[in-house]
Design a protein around this motif. Structure first.
Motif, short mmCIF file in Angstrom:
data_model
loop_
_atom_site.label_atom_id
_atom_site.label_comp_id
_atom_site.label_asym_id
_atom_site.label_seq_id
_atom_site.Cartn_x
_atom_site.Cartn_y
_atom_site.Cartn_z
N ASP A 85 30.75 -4.47 73.96
CA ASP A 85 31.73 -3.85 74.84
C ASP A 85 31.94 -4.77 76.03
O ASP A 85 31.09 -5.64 76.31
N TRP A 121 27.88 1.15 74.95
CA TRP A 121 29.08 0.95 75.77
C TRP A 121 28.74 0.47 77.17
O TRP A 121 27.60 0.56 77.62
N CYS A 162 31.57 5.85 73.02
CA CYS A 162 32.40 5.11 73.96
C CYS A 162 32.45 5.87 75.27
O CYS A 162 32.11 7.06 75.33
N ALA A 206 32.01 10.35 78.33
CA ALA A 206 31.60 9.66 77.11
C ALA A 206 31.66 10.55 75.88
O ALA A 206 31.29 11.73 75.93
N ASP A 214 37.70 5.45 70.73
CA ASP A 214 37.62 4.85 72.04
C ASP A 214 38.17 5.83 73.05
O ASP A 214 38.82 6.81 72.69
#
Length: 201
Positions: free
Chosen positions: A42, A93, A147, A157, A199
């Motif tokens: 990420d 992430w 994500c 998240a 995402d």
């Protein structure tokens, strides 16, 4: 707009909006592990003193790099913390708080680490990671599709890993709370949970 393909490559790209074309930049460093970019990677963009920087957590292992977008030069930064296991796997992430701190969450192991942009160092101890058990009472690890994004003092998240779990991490209290679950049925009428390809912004 900056992008890395992943898929066991090192290529790094910039999309030029004025010419509607992609320019290839300097590759992501191969690093001491000899590993290319895979799942778990990420990155975030940070503007400091009129210069743009890309911070990249290279997934699968724990290498951490910074690209100066003006000089097109990669700098090697301190590795992301080893913690329980050095592997930062799919669903890991990285987010930027818009000020001076990056937060990185390690999938499967649910460790949340803080990186200080001023000192260029990771905290020696982890913060509270996303809970393994949500409101459904099932123990689930964050995996593919995990994500996160930053908004108004909190991290939001998705757990991923074929769940519908959606969480908020509040910086001030170092605590997580589960929010409304991600809907599983969309326009297709089929039930699908959050997995690889998810995402959030």
């Amino acid at each position: 707009v900056y992008a890395t393909k992943g898929a066991n490559t090192l290529g790094f790209w910039c999309y030029n909006q004025s010419t509607n074309s992609w320019d290839q930049l300097t590759d992501v460093p191969l690093g001491p592990n000899g590993k290319k970019v895979k799942g778990g990677t990420d990155m975030v963009y940070v503007a400091r003193n009129d210069t743009g920087f890309l911070y990249l957590l290279k997934g699968y292992k724990n290498e951490f790099y910074r690209l100066n977008t003006v000089s097109d030069r990669w700098d090697t930064l301190p590795d992301a913390p080893v913690g329980t296991n050095p592997k930062w796997d799919k669903g890991s992430w990285l987010v930027f708080d818009g000020a001076s701190t990056l937060y990185a969450h390690k999938a499967k192991y649910h460790e949340l680490w803080r990186f200080d942009l001023g000192t260029g160092a990771w905290n020696s101890s982890s913060l509270t990671g996303m809970p393994f058990t949500g409101r459904m009472g099932k123990y689930k690890k964050s995996k593919d599709g995990g994500c996160a994004t930053w908004s108004n003092g909190s991290i939001y998240a998705l757990k991923g890993g074929n769940t519908q779990e959606f969480w908020q991490y509040t910086i001030a209290t170092n605590s997580w709370s589960e929010l409304d679950t991600m809907p599983s049925v969309g326009t297709s009428g089929k039930k699908k949970r959050v997995k690889a390809g998810a995402d959030i912004v």
